[in-house]
Scaffold this motif. Structure first.
Motif, PDB file in Angstrom:
ATOM      1  N   GLU A  90       7.075 -37.037  -8.144  1.00 48.08           N
ATOM      2  CA  GLU A  90       7.364 -37.323  -6.734  1.00 48.08           C
ATOM      3  C   GLU A  90       6.825 -36.213  -5.822  1.00 48.08           C
ATOM      4  O   GLU A  90       6.382 -36.470  -4.710  1.00 48.08           O
TER       5      GLU A  90
ATOM      6  N   VAL B  65       3.112 -36.823  -5.490  1.00 49.58           N
ATOM      7  CA  VAL B  65       2.875 -37.985  -4.622  1.00 49.58           C
ATOM      8  C   VAL B  65       3.123 -37.608  -3.166  1.00 49.58           C
ATOM      9  O   VAL B  65       2.338 -37.966  -2.276  1.00 49.58           O
ATOM     10  N   ALA B  66       4.184 -36.838  -2.911  1.00 50.12           N
ATOM     11  CA  ALA B  66       4.469 -36.396  -1.535  1.00 50.12           C
ATOM     12  C   ALA B  66       3.327 -35.537  -0.993  1.00 50.12           C
ATOM     13  O   ALA B  66       2.912 -35.680   0.162  1.00 50.12           O
TER      14      ALA B  66
ATOM     15  N   ARG C  46       0.449 -37.800  -0.146  1.00 43.91           N
ATOM     16  CA  ARG C  46       0.698 -38.555   1.089  1.00 43.91           C
ATOM     17  C   ARG C  46       0.488 -37.672   2.309  1.00 43.91           C
ATOM     18  O   ARG C  46       0.055 -38.135   3.344  1.00 43.91           O
TER      19      ARG C  46
ATOM     20  N   GLY D 196      -3.244 -37.624   3.446  1.00 43.86           N
ATOM     21  CA  GLY D 196      -3.756 -38.854   4.040  1.00 43.86           C
ATOM     22  C   GLY D 196      -4.348 -38.724   5.342  1.00 43.86           C
ATOM     23  O   GLY D 196      -5.266 -38.953   5.924  1.00 43.86           O
TER      24      GLY D 196
END
Length: 107
Positions: free
Chosen positions: A97, A100-101, A104, A107
């Motif tokens: 996680e 993934v954070a 993100r 982005g």
């Protein structure tokens, strides 16, 4: 993803695990070394690895018995490193996680 294992072993592992992302060969740990993330196994651990049938000299095509420190880098499209997590103790890995954070956030 980078691995010090020779390409044939990387391909076999990727097929067995049904991985869908590329794994690049870090021949003789050149990339890991450039980041200061390569280490040589001490003789006692070398014997443990051999006892499990894991001969790093064969697996990596390199007699040095070196491994990379487990690390994750998140690099944006401009080549800027946005997140780094590395720990020489392989038992401590960032939670998925967290990675993934960080992705993100790029982005």
């Amino acid at each position: 993803m980078l691995s010090p294992e020779v390409p044939a072993r990387i391909a076999a592992m990727a097929a067995k695990q049904k991985l869908t992302y590329p794994i690049l060969w870090d021949e003789k740990l050149k990339v890991a070394e450039s980041f200061g993330l390569a280490f040589t196994l001490p003789d006692d651990l070398k014997q443990v690895y051999l006892g499990f049938g894991n001969d790093l000299a064969v697996a990596n095509g390199d007699p040095s018995w070196r491994l990379p420190v487990p690390a994750r880098f998140v690099i944006d499209r401009d080549g800027i490193v946005r997140s780094v997590e590395a720990d020489p103790d392989y038992r401590y890995r960032p939670e998925p996680e967290a990675t993934v954070a960080a992705l993100r956030g790029v982005g």
